[in-house]
Design a protein around this motif. Structure first.
Motif, PDB file in Angstrom:
ATOM      1  N   TYR A 129     -10.502   3.191   5.898  1.00 21.67           N
ATOM      2  CA  TYR A 129     -10.465   2.179   4.838  1.00 21.67           C
ATOM      3  C   TYR A 129      -9.231   2.408   3.960  1.00 21.67           C
ATOM      4  O   TYR A 129      -8.859   3.569   3.687  1.00 21.67           O
ATOM      5  CB  TYR A 129     -11.726   2.241   3.990  1.00 21.67           C
ATOM      6  CG  TYR A 129     -12.977   1.796   4.734  1.00 21.67           C
ATOM      7  CD1 TYR A 129     -13.458   0.501   4.604  1.00 21.67           C
ATOM      8  CD2 TYR A 129     -13.650   2.675   5.585  1.00 21.67           C
ATOM      9  CE1 TYR A 129     -14.589   0.085   5.297  1.00 21.67           C
ATOM     10  CE2 TYR A 129     -14.771   2.271   6.286  1.00 21.67           C
ATOM     11  CZ  TYR A 129     -15.238   0.982   6.139  1.00 21.67           C
ATOM     12  OH  TYR A 129     -16.354   0.562   6.831  1.00 21.67           O
ATOM     13  N   ILE A 130      -8.617   1.315   3.529  1.00 22.05           N
ATOM     14  CA  ILE A 130      -7.442   1.388   2.674  1.00 22.05           C
ATOM     15  C   ILE A 130      -7.717   0.644   1.367  1.00 22.05           C
ATOM     16  O   ILE A 130      -8.672  -0.125   1.244  1.00 22.05           O
ATOM     17  CB  ILE A 130      -6.211   0.773   3.372  1.00 22.05           C
ATOM     18  CG1 ILE A 130      -6.440  -0.713   3.646  1.00 22.05           C
ATOM     19  CG2 ILE A 130      -5.874   1.518   4.656  1.00 22.05           C
ATOM     20  CD1 ILE A 130      -5.202  -1.445   4.150  1.00 22.05           C
ATOM     21  N   LYS A 131      -6.847   0.863   0.407  1.00 17.23           N
ATOM     22  CA  LYS A 131      -6.928   0.138  -0.854  1.00 17.23           C
ATOM     23  C   LYS A 131      -6.600  -1.331  -0.599  1.00 17.23           C
ATOM     24  O   LYS A 131      -5.592  -1.645   0.052  1.00 17.23           O
ATOM     25  CB  LYS A 131      -5.938   0.740  -1.846  1.00 17.23           C
ATOM     26  CG  LYS A 131      -5.991   0.125  -3.234  1.00 17.23           C
ATOM     27  CD  LYS A 131      -4.953   0.818  -4.144  1.00 17.23           C
ATOM     28  CE  LYS A 131      -4.922   0.170  -5.516  1.00 17.23           C
ATOM     29  NZ  LYS A 131      -3.909   0.791  -6.398  1.00 17.23           N
TER      30      LYS A 131
ATOM     31  N   SER B 256      -2.155  -4.057  -3.711  1.00 16.54           N
ATOM     32  CA  SER B 256      -0.965  -3.278  -3.979  1.00 16.54           C
ATOM     33  C   SER B 256      -0.795  -3.178  -5.487  1.00 16.54           C
ATOM     34  O   SER B 256      -0.738  -4.198  -6.185  1.00 16.54           O
ATOM     35  CB  SER B 256       0.258  -3.948  -3.338  1.00 16.54           C
ATOM     36  OG  SER B 256       1.430  -3.228  -3.663  1.00 16.54           O
TER      37      SER B 256
ATOM     38  N   LEU C 241      -6.473   0.880 -12.663  1.00 14.56           N
ATOM     39  CA  LEU C 241      -7.895   1.178 -12.552  1.00 14.56           C
ATOM     40  C   LEU C 241      -8.547   1.064 -13.929  1.00 14.56           C
ATOM     41  O   LEU C 241      -8.150   1.754 -14.869  1.00 14.56           O
ATOM     42  CB  LEU C 241      -8.110   2.589 -11.982  1.00 14.56           C
ATOM     43  CG  LEU C 241      -9.563   3.013 -11.799  1.00 14.56           C
ATOM     44  CD1 LEU C 241     -10.231   2.167 -10.720  1.00 14.56           C
ATOM     45  CD2 LEU C 241      -9.640   4.506 -11.420  1.00 14.56           C
TER      46      LEU C 241
ATOM     47  N   ILE D  72     -15.409  -0.529  -7.803  1.00 16.09           N
ATOM     48  CA  ILE D  72     -14.207  -0.052  -8.483  1.00 16.09           C
ATOM     49  C   ILE D  72     -13.448  -1.274  -8.986  1.00 16.09           C
ATOM     50  O   ILE D  72     -13.233  -2.239  -8.234  1.00 16.09           O
ATOM     51  CB  ILE D  72     -13.307   0.768  -7.531  1.00 16.09           C
ATOM     52  CG1 ILE D  72     -14.052   2.003  -7.017  1.00 16.09           C
ATOM     53  CG2 ILE D  72     -12.014   1.202  -8.224  1.00 16.09           C
ATOM     54  CD1 ILE D  72     -13.274   2.800  -5.983  1.00 16.09           C
TER      55      ILE D  72
ATOM     56  N   TRP E  34     -10.010  -3.001 -10.614  1.00 17.04           N
ATOM     57  CA  TRP E  34      -8.578  -2.896 -10.885  1.00 17.04           C
ATOM     58  C   TRP E  34      -8.123  -4.132 -11.636  1.00 17.04           C
ATOM     59  O   TRP E  34      -8.502  -5.265 -11.286  1.00 17.04           O
ATOM     60  CB  TRP E  34      -7.770  -2.817  -9.587  1.00 17.04           C
ATOM     61  CG  TRP E  34      -7.700  -1.450  -8.965  1.00 17.04           C
ATOM     62  CD1 TRP E  34      -7.035  -0.359  -9.399  1.00 17.04           C
ATOM     63  CD2 TRP E  34      -8.329  -1.059  -7.748  1.00 17.04           C
ATOM     64  NE1 TRP E  34      -7.204   0.693  -8.559  1.00 17.04           N
ATOM     65  CE2 TRP E  34      -7.988   0.296  -7.521  1.00 17.04           C
ATOM     66  CE3 TRP E  34      -9.148  -1.724  -6.830  1.00 17.04           C
ATOM     67  CZ2 TRP E  34      -8.443   1.009  -6.414  1.00 17.04           C
ATOM     68  CZ3 TRP E  34      -9.583  -1.012  -5.729  1.00 17.04           C
ATOM     69  CH2 TRP E  34      -9.242   0.338  -5.523  1.00 17.04           C
TER      70      TRP E  34
ATOM     71  N   THR F  13      -5.288  -6.724 -12.321  1.00 13.90           N
ATOM     72  CA  THR F  13      -4.043  -7.190 -11.679  1.00 13.90           C
ATOM     73  C   THR F  13      -3.694  -8.560 -12.212  1.00 13.90           C
ATOM     74  O   THR F  13      -4.554  -9.295 -12.736  1.00 13.90           O
ATOM     75  CB  THR F  13      -4.214  -7.276 -10.139  1.00 13.90           C
ATOM     76  OG1 THR F  13      -5.258  -8.202  -9.841  1.00 13.90           O
ATOM     77  CG2 THR F  13      -4.536  -5.925  -9.537  1.00 13.90           C
TER      78      THR F  13
ATOM     79  N   SER G 246     -10.258  -4.070   3.345  1.00 13.45           N
ATOM     80  CA  SER G 246     -10.004  -2.631   3.431  1.00 13.45           C
ATOM     81  C   SER G 246     -10.059  -2.132   4.862  1.00 13.45           C
ATOM     82  O   SER G 246      -9.444  -1.122   5.207  1.00 13.45           O
ATOM     83  CB  SER G 246     -11.032  -1.858   2.590  1.00 13.45           C
ATOM     84  OG  SER G 246     -10.842  -2.101   1.234  1.00 13.45           O
TER      85      SER G 246
ATOM     86  N   THR H 256     -18.192  -4.254   2.663  1.00 13.43           N
ATOM     87  CA  THR H 256     -17.341  -4.196   1.468  1.00 13.43           C
ATOM     88  C   THR H 256     -17.405  -5.532   0.748  1.00 13.43           C
ATOM     89  O   THR H 256     -17.594  -6.599   1.369  1.00 13.43           O
ATOM     90  CB  THR H 256     -15.873  -3.896   1.847  1.00 13.43           C
ATOM     91  OG1 THR H 256     -15.418  -4.835   2.831  1.00 13.43           O
ATOM     92  CG2 THR H 256     -15.722  -2.485   2.388  1.00 13.43           C
TER      93      THR H 256
ATOM     94  N   TYR I 191     -15.556  -8.019  -2.378  1.00 16.67           N
ATOM     95  CA  TYR I 191     -14.342  -8.259  -3.146  1.00 16.67           C
ATOM     96  C   TYR I 191     -14.662  -9.361  -4.155  1.00 16.67           C
ATOM     97  O   TYR I 191     -14.819 -10.545  -3.780  1.00 16.67           O
ATOM     98  CB  TYR I 191     -13.201  -8.685  -2.225  1.00 16.67           C
ATOM     99  CG  TYR I 191     -13.015  -7.744  -1.050  1.00 16.67           C
ATOM    100  CD1 TYR I 191     -12.112  -6.694  -1.101  1.00 16.67           C
ATOM    101  CD2 TYR I 191     -13.787  -7.902   0.108  1.00 16.67           C
ATOM    102  CE1 TYR I 191     -11.965  -5.823  -0.032  1.00 16.67           C
ATOM    103  CE2 TYR I 191     -13.639  -7.043   1.178  1.00 16.67           C
ATOM    104  CZ  TYR I 191     -12.737  -5.997   1.104  1.00 16.67           C
ATOM    105  OH  TYR I 191     -12.601  -5.127   2.147  1.00 16.67           O
TER     106      TYR I 191
END
Length: 480
Positions: free
Chosen positions: A399-401, A404, A408, A429, A431, A433, A442, A470, A472
């Motif tokens: 899994y990735i963030k 970009s 946080l 979590i 973020w 942006t 992810s 997951t 979003y």
């Protein structure tokens, strides 16, 4: 007024001739006078151990006198005499110098050497093992001391130590040879079939013989014993004050002492288990490895080397013993591979059960530590049941963030309620942006739901192969 006769000139000439004649006689019959030279150093004052012993015509003559003085001292004394001989020659130029006779110089040299003689020395034998040296009074004492190191590990030890010339040394140095006193040496020459075929034949024959043998047929006991450290023995001459008692040398060579060693961390090791295994308090183990460990909770990794101490004697002994024992043992774990499972998935399909067996083996030791075991014969009296484990073979997804950059604003887990009625346990979590920032999945998966969701605004749910989902949320728009 000087009185001059008519024979004055004749008398003067006769006087000069007589003077030259007398000088010639002196040169001819008085060799102890050095012939004057016009230049150069022609006389040498000789000192031995700082004391003047005479004057000679050359430094070579002084060396010859010293050699003769030593020879005469040795001839006059039955025992060996150790003397201090520091000779020096002070040269000078002289027209009418007188030298001493060789006999006088030799006599004075003898007197100086005997007055400065070193205390009587005895023949002794120096034992050298690693950095340890000891001078003992006889070769018998040497073998007695070295034998004690062997006897420490074997009762009724049939092996005896002998002193033999060291083939690796050119000077007269002895080393050790351990022999079995119960075996007769057969000097008859036998012809054997050489080569690999013969070796394989012998191995097969030995294996077949062991299969036919019962456990009572084996000749249990000490098979071989030798020193694991290089031992050198040198004959020397020392003062009686420098001799070491045999009992003291035995204790030093055979008594266990803490010596530094290296322990390599293996898979499954913990600091506490290592401390127990090497018999070192945990706090001392941490202190000995302060560059690697901060405290008792410091992590360790496979392959790291820890400094430890092990109890070992100054003279280490290696031995092999043929022994019989019975033991419980586990069968190797059996694995069933499932290609549809991830490598992180596993399940026990069969619980293990220990077996029991009889064993005849040759066990190798370094002092008291087992270094190797060669099984001669083994019989399972109770067969073990292997543990069977099913494991996956597929690599699990990563899994990735999903964005970009970003800042946080709220982590996963317990938190203060951002608004009244909100949960104090955050299951995501957050973020911050800029509006319109692209959000990516992810990990690869299938969209399960997309649209407006209570509490999340625009939201997308994705199911993944490993069973995870997951989410979003708080999106400005949905593009799936």
């Amino acid at each position: 007024m000087r009185f001059i006769t008519k024979y004055y000139k004749e008398c003067r000439i006769a006087f000069i001739k007589s003077a030259f004649f007398v000088i010639g006689l002196c040169v001819l019959f008085c060799p102890t006078f050095v012939i004057p030279e016009s230049e150069g150093e022609n006389m040498f004052v000789v000192k031995l151990n700082g004391k003047e012993v005479g004057c000679v015509g050359s430094s070579e003559e002084a060396g010859e006198c010293l050699k003769n003085a030593r020879a005469e001292i040795q001839k006059e004394n039955e025992d060996l005499v150790f003397v201090k001989t520091e000779i020096s020659c002070e040269s000078k130029e002289s027209w009418f110098g007188k030298t001493d006779s060789k006999s006088d110089v030799i006599s004075k040299m003898k007197d100086v050497m005997m007055s400065d003689r070193i205390a009587d020395r005895k023949t002794a034998y120096m034992i050298k093992v690693n950095d340890f040296t000891a001078n003992v009074e006889s070769a018998e004492a040497v073998t007695d001391i070295l034998q004690a190191a062997l006897d420490k590990y074997a009762e009724n030890n049939p092996y005896r130590v002998e002193l033999v010339p060291d083939p690796d040394r050119e000077i007269n140095v002895l080393t050790t040879k351990v022999v079995d006193s119960t075996k007769q040496i057969n000097d008859q020459t036998q012809t054997f079939t050489a080569g690999f075929a013969r070796a394989m034949h012998d191995m097969d024959a030995e294996s077949e013989m062991r299969l036919r043998m019962s456990f009572d047929d084996f000749d249990y006991g000490l098979v071989d014993i030798s020193y694991d450290d290089k031992v050198e023995v040198i004959e020397t001459f020392v003062s009686p004050m420098d001799l070491m008692a045999s009992d003291q040398a035995k204790e030093i060579l055979t008594k266990d002492q803490d010596k530094p060693a290296i322990y390599e961390v293996k898979s499954g090791d913990t600091l506490s288990e290592i401390a127990l295994d090497v018999d070192i308090p945990l706090d001392k183990l941490v202190e000995m490895n302060s560059e690697l460990l901060e405290d008792e909770n410091s992590p360790i990794r496979v392959g790291e080397e820890l400094v430890i101490t092990v109890p070992e004697p100054e003279l280490s002994v290696g031995r092999k013993e043929e022994i019989y024992y019975e033991e419980a043992f586990d069968a190797p774990v059996e694995y069933v591979y499932n290609d549809s499972w991830y490598t992180t998935d596993s399940a026990i399909r069969q619980q293990p059960s220990a077996g029991y067996r009889q064993v005849a083996a040759v066990v190798s030791y370094h002092n008291d530590r087992v270094t190797d075991t060669d099984i001669l014969k083994e019989v399972d009296t109770i067969s073990p049941v292997a543990k069977i484990v099913e494991v996956g073979t597929k690599a699990p997804p990563s899994y990735i963030k999903p964005i970009s950059g970003g800042r946080l604003t709220s982590g996963f887990g317990p938190r203060s309620r951002p608004t009244k009625g909100a949960s104090s346990y955050h299951r995501g979590i957050d973020w911050a942006t800029p509006t319109g920032t692209a959000v990516y999945a992810s990990c690869a998966g299938t969209v399960a739901r997309a649209g407006w969701g209570s509490g999340y605004g625009y939201v997308v749910y994705i199911n993944h192969e490993d069973g995870r989902q997951t989410r979003y949320g708080h999106l400005s728009k949905v593009l799936v």
